[in-house]
Design a protein around this motif. Structure first.
Motif, PDB file in Angstrom:
ATOM      1  N   ASP A   1      -8.039   5.114  -2.831  1.00 25.65           N
ATOM      2  CA  ASP A   1      -8.310   3.417  -2.187  1.00 25.65           C
ATOM      3  C   ASP A   1      -8.787   2.399  -2.331  1.00 25.65           C
ATOM      4  O   ASP A   1      -8.063   1.613  -2.206  1.00 25.65           O
TER       5      ASP A   1
ATOM      6  N   ARG B   1       0.993   3.457  -3.273  1.00 27.19           N
ATOM      7  CA  ARG B   1       1.253   5.377  -3.045  1.00 27.19           C
ATOM      8  C   ARG B   1       2.452   6.431  -3.259  1.00 27.19           C
ATOM      9  O   ARG B   1       2.049   7.335  -3.707  1.00 27.19           O
TER      10      ARG B   1
ATOM     11  N   ILE C   1      -6.186   1.169  -5.005  1.00 29.60           N
ATOM     12  CA  ILE C   1      -4.726   0.466  -4.739  1.00 29.60           C
ATOM     13  C   ILE C   1      -5.702  -0.586  -3.830  1.00 29.60           C
ATOM     14  O   ILE C   1      -4.951  -1.416  -4.220  1.00 29.60           O
TER      15      ILE C   1
ATOM     16  N   ARG D   1       0.428  -1.472  -0.205  1.00 24.90           N
ATOM     17  CA  ARG D   1       0.003  -0.159  -0.260  1.00 24.90           C
ATOM     18  C   ARG D   1       0.687   1.251  -0.219  1.00 24.90           C
ATOM     19  O   ARG D   1       0.332   2.267  -0.945  1.00 24.90           O
TER      20      ARG D   1
END
Ligand SMILES: [Zn+2]
Length: 428
Positions: A394, A386, A397, A382
């Motif tokens: 979100d 990012r 991801i 994650r």
């Protein structure tokens, strides 16, 4: 050969005669031209020079005999203090075989043979038997000869898995692979069994369990098994398959990787009768602890998984005698290994690999790296995503991570053990 002797001229009145132990102990042995026990090229050994027999004095006739031998075998020059001595053949009145009697050691043989143990200052030890063997493998890898080995339709005594009439029957006994110790095919099959036992595959575990649970201890034990089947004093020459009428063999020199070798090696089988390729496992013998798969096994986990997959994919073909996995000959003969490497360096000086091969290797490396990334814990993934794509939502991801984890699960050679985030990846 058992009967080979070497005569070194040390000075005008001294010579050193080297005799194989087996011949010295039994000069009447009927076959003097078979290889001596543990015969090898450029092997290393320990010799007790203090045990050399020094008391022997030669008579005039014996000196003439040895001079005659030296002159008969001299390639370029002979020298003597007296011109007359240059013609020993004028005074030698025996036959060629009489020379053997003069060269034989007659006394003090009790100081030869036995075993040597050496202790070094760092606490390590070294062992060798009377023939320079260091591992004892000739005992535990010894095969019992069966009376049926010579039946034309029975399995051949060399362990190839073929009928005798299709294997060693037409070869002279001295030209056959060894019948006394387990052969390459048998050792590979033993190794397959050992690996399956260590990984629990024989106890009902599946491949996904192996991918999830592969431990350092298993990696260590697998490599210990490999090392004990292929110890440092292996005589590879006595094991390699011999040329056989009607057998068309190919040697695969590419990387032994399940992603390519499987397609290449098995893809070749319709065109060749047998394919020989290098064993993918590393022999732990003589490796520094930091790099050894038995002392530092964790760094070998991913590679071990790939190697095991390749081994098990090839197993049915090894069993049928179509594929021979052969360990690196340089493992057993460092001098040979270094010479081969040096020759390869000289041969390829200024050479550039074809772009296609480079691309193929790069693709494999990229594949490895991608799989490594996918093994990272979700939280690390994650963070990485990012960093690279600050604008991702979100949900995006989550979807990317789910995709990465499912593609990891789908690759059979991927470890499912989570890995730690390495520093270099963090910076990248
Ligand atoms: Zn055979």
């Amino acid at each position: 050969m058992i009967g080979t002797q070497t005569v070194f001229v040390l000075d005008a009145s001294t010579c050193l005669i080297l005799t194989h132990l087996e011949y010295a102990q039994d000069p009447e042995t009927p076959n003097l031209t078979v290889p001596r026990t543990h015969a090898r090229y450029r092997g290393q050994s320990l010799v007790r020079t203090d045990a050399f027999i020094r008391k022997r004095k030669l008579s005039r006739d014996e000196v003439i005999t040895i001079n005659h031998l030296l002159k008969s075998r001299a390639r370029r020059y002979v020298a003597a203090a007296n011109k007359e001595w240059l013609y020993p053949e004028r005074s030698f009145c025996g036959e060629w075989k009489d020379i053997a009697q003069v060269l034989l050691p007659q006394h003090e043989l009790w100081r030869f043979g036995g075993e040597i143990y050496v202790g070094h200052a760092d606490g390590s030890t070294q062992y060798q038997d009377a023939f320079g063997r260091t591992s004892g493998a000739h005992k535990y890898l010894q095969r019992e000869r069966r009376a049926t080995d010579h039946g034309p339709n029975n399995f051949c005594g060399c362990g190839s898995g073929r009928k005798f009439k299709h294997c060693c029957k037409d070869l002279l006994e001295s030209d056959r692979p060894s019948w006394d110790v387990y052969g390459i095919r048998e050792r590979n099959l033993m190794f397959c069994n050992a690996v399956k036992g260590i990984l629990g595959l024989t106890a009902g575990k599946g491949w996904d369990d192996v991918r999830r649970e592969l431990s350092d201890e298993q990696v260590k034990r697998i490599h210990e098994a490999f090392g004990s089947l292929w110890p440092e004093d292996t005589d590879l020459v006595e094991l390699v398959p011999r040329p056989r009428r009607g057998a068309f063999r190919a040697v695969y020199l590419g990387a032994s990787d399940p992603r390519t070798a499987e397609a290449t090696v098995l893809g070749w089988l319709p065109y060749f009768d047998e394919v020989v390729l290098a064993h993918p496992f590393i022999n732990p013998f003589g490796m520094k602890p930091d790099f050894s798969p038995t002392k530092s096994p964790s760094q070998y986990k991913a590679q071990t998984l790939k190697n095991v997959l390749l081994l098990l994919t090839l197993e049915p073909y090894i069993r049928s005698g179509y594929v021979h996995l052969i360990p690196d000959p340089g493992d057993f003969n460092p001098h040979f290994g270094m010479s081969a490497l040096q020759m390869a360096k000289e041969r390829t000086a200024g050479w550039k690999a074809a772009q296609g091969s480079v691309d193929a290797l790069k693709a494999l490396a990229k594949d490895d790296h991608g799989r490594f990334l996918r093994r990272l814990p979700e939280s690390s993934l994650r963070g990485l995503i990012r960093e690279c794509k600050p604008e991702a939502s979100d949900a995006q991801i989550d979807a990317a991570i789910a995709y990465m984890k499912s593609s990891l699960a789908a690759a059979p050679y991927a470890l499912l053990v989570l890995c730690r985030i390495p520093r270099t990846t963090r910076h990248a």
